[in-house]
Design an enzyme around this catalytic site. Structure first.
Site, PDB file in Angstrom:
ATOM      1  N   TYR A 197       0.837  -1.200   0.000  1.00  0.00           N
ATOM      2  CA  TYR A 197       0.000   0.000   0.000  1.00  0.00           C
ATOM      3  C   TYR A 197       0.877   1.257   0.000  1.00  0.00           C
ATOM      4  CZ  TYR A 197      -4.231   2.703   0.952  1.00  0.00           C
ATOM      5  OH  TYR A 197      -5.289   3.580   0.863  1.00  0.00           O
ATOM      6  N   HIS A 250       1.198   4.103  -3.113  1.00  0.00           N
ATOM      7  CA  HIS A 250       0.941   5.523  -2.913  1.00  0.00           C
ATOM      8  C   HIS A 250       2.201   6.385  -3.059  1.00  0.00           C
ATOM      9  CE1 HIS A 250      -2.874   3.886  -1.678  1.00  0.00           C
ATOM     10  NE2 HIS A 250      -3.361   5.107  -1.847  1.00  0.00           N
ATOM     11  N   TYR A 308      -5.361  16.301   0.188  1.00  0.00           N
ATOM     12  CA  TYR A 308      -5.697  14.903   0.459  1.00  0.00           C
ATOM     13  C   TYR A 308      -4.494  14.199   1.067  1.00  0.00           C
ATOM     14  CZ  TYR A 308      -7.672  10.240  -0.583  1.00  0.00           C
ATOM     15  OH  TYR A 308      -8.165   8.965  -0.505  1.00  0.00           O
ATOM     16  N   TRP A 347      -8.378   1.609  -7.829  1.00  0.00           N
ATOM     17  CA  TRP A 347      -9.145   1.036  -6.726  1.00  0.00           C
ATOM     18  C   TRP A 347      -9.065  -0.486  -6.733  1.00  0.00           C
ATOM     19  CZ3 TRP A 347     -14.143   4.453  -7.255  1.00  0.00           C
ATOM     20  CH2 TRP A 347     -13.865   5.742  -6.763  1.00  0.00           C
TER      21      TRP A 347
END
Length: 109
Positions: free
Chosen positions: A18, A22, A41, A80
C-alpha cells in the site's frame, strides 16, 4: 469548503504494498482527484491497529456528483482494483460506503 475524515483497516501483510503504491501514485488518478474538487488529500497509517485515516478538503458544489464522476473514471477504477484487496472496511461504515466517514467534532484555524 468541506473537511472530510475517513477510516478503513488494512491487512498487516498489505502495508508495504500500500505504501509503495501511494509513493508512486498514478498521475491520471491524481488529476482525477483534483478535477473532482478534492484538495489537501492525505492518508495516515496507525500501527499496530493497522488503520488508515484519510483527510481531504472538498471545494466543489456537488460532492455526490463529483464522487460519481471519480468513480466512473476507468483509470481510477483500475487504481481502486489494486488498493481494495489490501484494505479492510469497517463493519460500521455506511451502507454502500467503502471507507467509514468520520464526524468532525473540533476544528481550529
Amino acid at each position: 469548503m468541506q473537511r472530510h475524515g475517513q477510516l478503513i483497516g488494512i491487512g498487516a501483510e498489505a502495508i508495504a504494498e500500500y505504501k509503495a503504491l501511494h509513493a508512486a501514485a498514478w498521475p491520471q488518478v491524481l488529476e482525477t482527484i483534483t478535477a473532482c474538487n478534492i484538495r489537501n488529500y492525505s492518508i495516515f497509517l496507525k500501527e499496530p491497529e493497522n488503520l488508515l485515516f484519510a483527510y481531504f478538503e472538498y471545494v466543489g458544489e456537488d460532492f455526490d456528483a463529483d464522487m460519481a464522476r471519480m468513480a466512473a473514471d476507468p483509470v481510477t477504477q483500475q487504481w481502486w482494483d489494486r488498493c481494495k484487496p489490501l484494505q479492510r472496511p469497517l463493519d460500521t461504515r455506511a451502507d454502500g460506503a467503502w471507507w467509514a466517514e468520520l464526524n468532525e467534532v473540533f476544528h481550529h484555524d
